[in-house]
Design a protein around this motif. Structure first.
Motif, PDB file in Angstrom:
ATOM      1  N   PRO A 108       0.660  -1.358   0.059  1.00 27.37           N
ATOM      2  CA  PRO A 108       0.042   0.035   0.017  1.00 27.37           C
ATOM      3  C   PRO A 108       0.862   1.352   0.104  1.00 27.37           C
ATOM      4  CG  PRO A 108       0.249  -0.961   2.242  1.00 27.37           C
ATOM      5  CD  PRO A 108       0.748  -1.736   1.470  1.00 27.37           C
ATOM      6  N   PHE A 109       1.675   1.482  -0.879  1.00 27.64           N
ATOM      7  CA  PHE A 109       2.687   2.591  -1.171  1.00 27.64           C
ATOM      8  C   PHE A 109       2.665   2.946  -2.433  1.00 27.64           C
ATOM      9  CE2 PHE A 109       4.333  -0.400   2.313  1.00 27.64           C
ATOM     10  CZ  PHE A 109       3.751   0.342   3.399  1.00 27.64           C
ATOM     11  N   ALA A 110       3.307   3.970  -2.581  1.00 20.67           N
ATOM     12  CA  ALA A 110       3.364   4.996  -3.827  1.00 20.67           C
ATOM     13  C   ALA A 110       4.728   4.080  -4.517  1.00 20.67           C
ATOM     14  CB  ALA A 110       3.455   6.131  -3.919  1.00 20.67           C
ATOM     15  N   ASP A 111       5.067   4.470  -5.812  1.00 20.49           N
ATOM     16  CA  ASP A 111       6.192   4.076  -6.228  1.00 20.49           C
ATOM     17  C   ASP A 111       7.322   4.760  -5.896  1.00 20.49           C
ATOM     18  OD1 ASP A 111       4.415   2.869  -8.002  1.00 20.49           O
ATOM     19  OD2 ASP A 111       4.850   3.884  -9.907  1.00 20.49           O
ATOM     20  N   ALA A 112       8.504   4.340  -5.724  1.00 23.77           N
ATOM     21  CA  ALA A 112       9.753   4.775  -5.283  1.00 23.77           C
ATOM     22  C   ALA A 112       9.534   5.274  -3.939  1.00 23.77           C
ATOM     23  CB  ALA A 112      10.182   5.737  -6.305  1.00 23.77           C
ATOM     24  N   SER A 113       8.874   4.735  -2.752  1.00 27.28           N
ATOM     25  CA  SER A 113       8.818   5.374  -1.572  1.00 27.28           C
ATOM     26  C   SER A 113       9.930   5.029  -0.762  1.00 27.28           C
ATOM     27  CB  SER A 113       7.245   4.562  -0.969  1.00 27.28           C
ATOM     28  OG  SER A 113       6.232   4.966  -1.676  1.00 27.28           O
ATOM     29  N   PHE A 114      10.860   3.795  -1.040  1.00 26.22           N
ATOM     30  CA  PHE A 114      11.729   3.568   0.111  1.00 26.22           C
ATOM     31  C   PHE A 114      13.180   3.341  -0.922  1.00 26.22           C
ATOM     32  CE2 PHE A 114       7.572   1.969   1.127  1.00 26.22           C
ATOM     33  CZ  PHE A 114       7.396   2.423   2.489  1.00 26.22           C
ATOM     34  N   GLU A 115      14.321   3.669  -0.177  1.00 23.08           N
ATOM     35  CA  GLU A 115      15.552   3.469  -0.741  1.00 23.08           C
ATOM     36  C   GLU A 115      16.164   2.155  -0.050  1.00 23.08           C
ATOM     37  OE1 GLU A 115      15.005   7.703  -0.545  1.00 23.08           O
ATOM     38  OE2 GLU A 115      14.811   6.468   0.945  1.00 23.08           O
ATOM     39  N   ARG A 116      15.457   1.552   0.830  1.00 25.01           N
ATOM     40  CA  ARG A 116      15.767   0.339   1.512  1.00 25.01           C
ATOM     41  C   ARG A 116      14.468  -0.524   1.759  1.00 25.01           C
ATOM     42  NH1 ARG A 116      19.926   1.886  -0.219  1.00 25.01           N
ATOM     43  NH2 ARG A 116      22.204   1.888   1.045  1.00 25.01           N
TER      44      ARG A 116
END
Length: 215
Positions: A108-116
């Motif tokens: 349930p997150f947008a694209d490219a929401s996390f670096e890790r």
């Protein structure tokens, strides 16, 4: 608890046994989780997603790994999301941690929401694993790092509960799976330790920690 009941609890802690299962997983997975965090090595200000953290007993270690790290824990179990929020109330109140219900199959997150992104001992339950890895690739940044820790097939096959709904892997299996879903394996580390299992006996565990990047 029968092996089948334990397998169901490990997949998604629930009911009156949920809190005890969460504590048991902390004991069993502690050293492996801490090593995974060290290998993940989040940099200052980066956003980290942990898939299947249980009660997120190690969220503090993620947040404190570098200044400004933001932690999100996603778990299939509503009971574990509630327990994680209670346990990490100070981090939540400070805006450093967030806990949400959900599954790896549909993040349930947008694209490219996390670096890790990392996950410890949940890969066995991802069905289908290909869909989960595509979803992780969607929510990770182009230069992000994925870290998956799991028990080697040979070790896991000897555990009675693993016969109930677990998909088992070795290095070759996971490498092929990652490459087929748009990832490049950067490193595979072996982690050996003697621990008390979820059924109480002392066992020698052979675990693998795979780091990969999207391509």
């Amino acid at each position: 608890m029968t092996p089948e009941q334990l397998a169901a609890q490990l997949r998604c802690p629930h009911g009156e046994d949920a809190d005890d299962v969460g504590l048991s997983m902390n004991r069993a997975n502690g050293a492996l989780t801490l090593r995974s965090i060290a290998l993940l090595d989040p940099a200052p200000g980066q956003r980290v997603l942990e898939i299947g953290p249980g009660n997120a007993a190690f969220a503090t270690q993620v947040v404190h790994h570098a200044p400004g790290v933001q932690y999100t824990g996603l778990d299939l179990s509503a009971e574990m999301v509630e327990a994680a929020t209670r346990l990490n109330r100070a981090l939540v109140d400070d805006g450093q941690a967030t806990f949400v219900p959900g599954s790896a199959e549909q993040l349930p997150f947008a694209d490219a929401s996390f670096e890790r992104v990392f996950s410890v001992n949940t890969l066995y339950f991802w069905t289908p694993a290909e869909a989960c890895l595509h979803e992780i690739r969607r929510v990770i940044t182009p230069h992000g790092v994925l870290c998956l820790a799991f028990g080697h097939r040979d070790f896991m096959a000897a555990l009675p509960f693993a016969a109930h709904g677990f998909t088992l892997y070795d290095e070759q299996d996971v490498t092929a799976l990652l490459e087929a879903t748009g990832w490049q394996v950067a490193a595979i580390d072996e982690h050996l330790e003697s621990v008390r299992s979820n059924t109480g006996e002392l066992v020698q565990r052979r675990m693998l920690i795979v780091r990969a990047r999207p391509v």
